[in-house]
Write an enzyme that holds these catalytic residues in place. Structure first.
Site: not given
Length: 298
Positions: A238, A94, A170
């Site tokens: 994150k 990601s 995502k």
């Protein structure tokens, strides 16, 4: 297929196990070699460098922590880009969409290989059940080629558009998951302070509008701390930081996600970054912090 796989973390190792079980030949590389041995016992072949993992294979798959790791593994001195005959790679990491577009262009210019951004949703249980949702960006044929391998652990591979589109999707996923998990933690805190038998909460809400997969997974884990993590709080932070940055760049208002970002940051400041995401309950019920801290120490 002959596949090279780089990154054997929480998600990468079970992905390799599924690839092997599906009959693929897999060469593996990981920064810490200790994680390779259990996969060698199942038939994987160890590679000393990412370049060697990517040599003499049909495709390369990666599952790494962040954009810096991805860039180093692909373009470092012993990186994937130096492999001979590389056709395409699919990145399950990601990372920001713009970074993906930049790295994809760089790979194309360097060796002519295609880049598929293919972040996933569904966690370790999704890998093991072969039901992961994969959102992919890149050329249609490259995505179709990658899907042939990824079907070993994916229930669905959806082509979302050109390079970076998978990563952008995502981010939408992570915004929904993060806000849901924090809302679940708030609900548990409210329930506990109002005399509700908290262990029955997920059961009571099952089938109603508040029901969701995160509700059924995270309520039990927030109540009874588990020794094995299904994903660190720092990893979600994150990703939510990336959501916030992309939202600012694109002018997308995200007031709820911004609040959730600060809740996660507060939990990380409490020393829970390496603990499971469930540890966010410690913001609402501080007495839970010690139990989650012990999972880090262990």
């Amino acid at each position: 297929m002959k596949i090279g796989f780089c990154g054997l973390g929480l998600m990468g190792a079970p992905m390799v196990r599924k690839l092997l079980a599906a009959g693929h030949a897999v060469k593996v590389w990981n920064r810490s070699p200790a994680k390779i041995a259990p996969l060698e016992a199942l038939g994987a072949v160890a590679a000393a460098t990412p370049a060697l993992a990517a040599s003499d294979v049909d495709a390369v798959l990666m599952c790494l922590y962040d954009a810096d790791a991805v860039e180093a593994v692909v373009f470092g001195a012993d990186g994937v880009v130096h492999a001979q005959g590389l056709k395409w790679l699919a990145d399950h990491s990601s990372i920001p969409p713009e970074t993906t577009r930049r790295l994809a262009q760089r790979l194309q210019q360097a060796c002519g290989a295609a880049w598929v951004d293919a972040p996933v949703s569904g966690g370790v249980s999704g890998v093991e059940a072969g039901t992961l949702a994969i959102m992919a960006g890149g050329a249609a044929q490259s995505v179709a080629d990658a899907a042939e391998a990824m079907r070993a652990y994916a229930g669905r591979v959806t082509h979302m558009g050109s390079s970076g589109a998978g990563q952008a999707t995502k981010l939408c996923n992570q915004a929904i998951v993060a806000t849901t998990v924090v809302a679940i933690a708030e609900a548990i805190g409210l329930a506990e302070r109002n005399g509700i038998e908290v262990g029955k909460l997920a059961q009571a809400l099952a089938g109603g509008w508040a029901d969701s997969k995160p509700l059924q997974v995270f309520v039990p884990r927030m109540i009874d701390v588990q020794p094995e993590s299904i994903g660190a709080l720092s990893t979600m932070l994150k990703d939510v930081d990336t959501v916030a940055a992309v939202a600012q760049q694109s002018g997308a208002p995200m007031p709820v996600t911004s609040s959730v970002q600060q809740v996660l940051r507060a939990a990380a400041a409490m020393g829970l970054g390496a603990a499971e995401l469930s540890s966010v309950i410690s913001i609402m019920l501080p007495e839970r912090r010690a139990a989650f801290a012990r999972t880090i120490a262990g």
